[in-house]
Design a protein around this motif. Structure first.
Motif, PDB file in Angstrom:
ATOM      1  N   ASN A  47     110.710 116.326   8.153  1.00  0.00           N
ATOM      2  CA  ASN A  47     109.216 115.846   8.246  1.00  0.00           C
ATOM      3  C   ASN A  47     109.233 114.482   7.411  1.00  0.00           C
ATOM      4  O   ASN A  47     109.502 114.388   6.393  1.00  0.00           O
ATOM      5  CB  ASN A  47     108.197 116.988   7.581  1.00  0.00           C
ATOM      6  N   GLY A  48     108.500 113.716   8.057  1.00  0.00           N
ATOM      7  CA  GLY A  48     108.149 112.321   7.232  1.00  0.00           C
ATOM      8  C   GLY A  48     109.319 111.393   7.233  1.00  0.00           C
ATOM      9  O   GLY A  48     109.497 110.389   6.680  1.00  0.00           O
ATOM     10  N   LYS A  51     110.595 109.865  12.747  1.00  0.00           N
ATOM     11  CA  LYS A  51     110.568 110.005  14.017  1.00  0.00           C
ATOM     12  C   LYS A  51     109.663 109.568  14.847  1.00  0.00           C
ATOM     13  O   LYS A  51     109.578 108.535  15.712  1.00  0.00           O
ATOM     14  CB  LYS A  51     110.786 111.550  14.285  1.00  0.00           C
ATOM     15  N   SER A  52     108.508 110.023  14.548  1.00  0.00           N
ATOM     16  CA  SER A  52     107.208 109.485  15.465  1.00  0.00           C
ATOM     17  C   SER A  52     107.239 107.954  15.365  1.00  0.00           C
ATOM     18  O   SER A  52     106.689 107.429  16.336  1.00  0.00           O
ATOM     19  CB  SER A  52     106.178 110.146  14.903  1.00  0.00           C
ATOM     20  N   THR A  53     107.269 107.491  14.287  1.00  0.00           N
ATOM     21  CA  THR A  53     107.235 105.978  13.906  1.00  0.00           C
ATOM     22  C   THR A  53     108.142 105.292  14.798  1.00  0.00           C
ATOM     23  O   THR A  53     107.800 104.175  15.642  1.00  0.00           O
ATOM     24  CB  THR A  53     107.583 105.741  12.504  1.00  0.00           C
TER      25      THR A  53
HETATM   26  N1  LIG Z   1      99.586 105.423  10.450  1.00  0.00           N
HETATM   27  C1  LIG Z   1     100.142 105.550   8.973  1.00  0.00           C
HETATM   28  N2  LIG Z   1      99.721 105.007   7.858  1.00  0.00           N
HETATM   29  C2  LIG Z   1     100.256 105.345   6.773  1.00  0.00           C
HETATM   30  N3  LIG Z   1     101.490 106.028   6.764  1.00  0.00           N
HETATM   31  C3  LIG Z   1     102.071 106.537   7.942  1.00  0.00           C
HETATM   32  C4  LIG Z   1     101.230 106.253   9.234  1.00  0.00           C
HETATM   33  N4  LIG Z   1     102.124 106.972  10.115  1.00  0.00           N
HETATM   34  C5  LIG Z   1     103.109 107.489   9.423  1.00  0.00           C
HETATM   35  N5  LIG Z   1     103.104 107.279   8.256  1.00  0.00           N
HETATM   36  C6  LIG Z   1     104.010 107.551   7.128  1.00  0.00           C
HETATM   37  O1  LIG Z   1     105.364 107.103   7.542  1.00  0.00           O
HETATM   38  C7  LIG Z   1     106.550 108.063   7.207  1.00  0.00           C
HETATM   39  C8  LIG Z   1     107.023 108.521   8.460  1.00  0.00           C
HETATM   40  O2  LIG Z   1     106.184 109.300   9.060  1.00  0.00           O
HETATM   41  P1  LIG Z   1     106.613 109.889  10.713  1.00  0.00           P
HETATM   42  O3  LIG Z   1     105.076 110.396  11.453  1.00  0.00           O
HETATM   43  O4  LIG Z   1     107.214 108.927  11.532  1.00  0.00           O
HETATM   44  O5  LIG Z   1     107.556 111.121  10.489  1.00  0.00           O
HETATM   45  P2  LIG Z   1     108.131 112.072  11.132  1.00  0.00           P
HETATM   46  O6  LIG Z   1     109.687 111.943  11.080  1.00  0.00           O
HETATM   47  O7  LIG Z   1     107.783 112.021  12.451  1.00  0.00           O
HETATM   48  O8  LIG Z   1     107.531 113.455  10.581  1.00  0.00           O
HETATM   49  P3  LIG Z   1     107.122 114.840  11.294  1.00  0.00           P
HETATM   50  O9  LIG Z   1     108.370 115.740  11.401  1.00  0.00           O
HETATM   51  O10 LIG Z   1     106.235 115.708  10.168  1.00  0.00           O
HETATM   52  O11 LIG Z   1     106.446 114.656  12.543  1.00  0.00           O
HETATM   53  C9  LIG Z   1     105.603 109.445   6.332  1.00  0.00           C
HETATM   54  O12 LIG Z   1     105.831 109.190   5.093  1.00  0.00           O
HETATM   55  C10 LIG Z   1     104.248 109.003   6.852  1.00  0.00           C
HETATM   56  O13 LIG Z   1     103.344 109.510   5.768  1.00  0.00           O
END
Ligand SMILES: Nc1ncnc2c1ncn2[C@@H]1O[C@H](COP(=O)(O)OP(=O)(O)OP(=O)(O)O)[C@@H](O)[C@H]1O
Ligand SMILES: [Mg+2]
Length: 246
Positions: A47-48, A51-53
């Motif tokens: 998590n975090g 990936k989504s980014t």
């Molecule tokens: N719009 C935003 N504004 C500020 N911080 C963000 C934003 N989107 C993501 N983050 C931060 O960027 C980092 C990566 O987030 P992301 O959502 O890409 O993780 P992830 O791997 O998709 O996690 P998960 O498995 O929980 O879905 C995290 O620390 C998150 O808090």
């Protein structure tokens, strides 16, 4: 020489040295990766881990601070990328019939102010049959089950006639059986229609079963290789159990 080039995998998306920070939070650190035509690429990470980014950056919803993302298409056609987001309840509450939701996938082809034509209707009918939601076409989407709703999301993506489908935790709301059915559907689209799949997925056993290649990431690419590679488990242990969370 020509022979050799043909044997090499064709890159269709090239991500080079991409960095993206949200204020102090470095979400993507120098990410470089290639996506190959026709592969089923699974992406995992804690998590975090960004990936989504990464997916949002690839589809153009977020702009990287630096680095570049290139789409390589050989026959001068417009490159179609379909993006299936994580399921959100408010999407389900949007009052639309299944067939109209799937038709929205045609918007990128119809152009501004153009009405949908016979070809659009034909493609919508075809993809609803292919995905197995044909019998639901006159239902309001709010009345669908979670699994049916996700299939409609895929039908809508397919209506775009995409080269690539990018999915973010598309089965997170589904039970094991519905998830497996959904992954089988993706495999069918990948193998029979040669659509490249990029799927972020939290279920690692599912990824190992369906992906043809896996990327493990934690803000940067930590490892990539075949699902059966022994190094994968080593990397997963390190990322999920030993690295400190951020
Ligand atoms: N719009 C935003 N504004 C500020 N911080 C963000 C934003 N989107 C993501 N983050 C931060 O960027 C980092 C990566 O987030 P992301 O959502 O890409 O993780 P992830 O791997 O998709 O996690 P998960 O498995 O929980 O879905 C995290 O620390 C998150 O808090
Ligand atoms: Mg995410």
């Amino acid at each position: 020489m020509v022979q050799k080039l043909k044997l090499e995998k064709d890159t269709i998306i090239s991500v080079k040295n991409v960095n993206l920070a949200f204020g102090e939070v470095k979400a993507l650190c120098n990410i470089s990766l290639d996506v190959f035509e026709g592969e089923f690429l699974g992406i995992c990470g804690p998590n975090g881990s960004g990936k989504s980014t990464l997916l949002k950056t690839m589809v153009g919803l977020l702009k990287p601070d630096n680095g570049e993302i290139e789409f390589i298409k050989r026959d001068h056609k417009k490159f179609q990328v379909a993006y299936v987001q994580q399921m959100r309840e408010f999407d389900r509450n949007f009052p639309a019939l299944v067939k109209d939701v799937v038709m929205m996938g045609r918007a990128s082809h119809a152009g501004l102010f153009r009405r949908y034509g016979p070809k659009d209707h034909e493609i919508v009918d075809q993809v609803m049959k292919l995905v197995g939601v044909d019998h639901l076409k006159d239902k309001p989407q709010g009345q669908l089950s979670g699994g049916q709703f996700q299939k409609v999301a895929i039908a809508r993506a397919m209506a775009q006639e995409p080269d690539v489908i990018i999915l973010d935790e598309a089965t997170s709301a589904l039970d094991y059986r519905a998830s497996a059915q959904f992954m089988n559907l993706l495999r069918k689209l990948n193998q029979e229609k040669n659509i490249t799949i990029i799927a972020v997925h939290h279920d690692l056993s599912m990824l190992k079963e369906y992906a043809t290649r896996i990327i493990c990431m934690d803000r940067t690419v930590e490892w990539t290789g075949a699902p059966e590679d022994a190094k994968l488990d080593e990397t997963l242990l390190r990322l999920f159990f030993y690295n400190s969370p951020h």
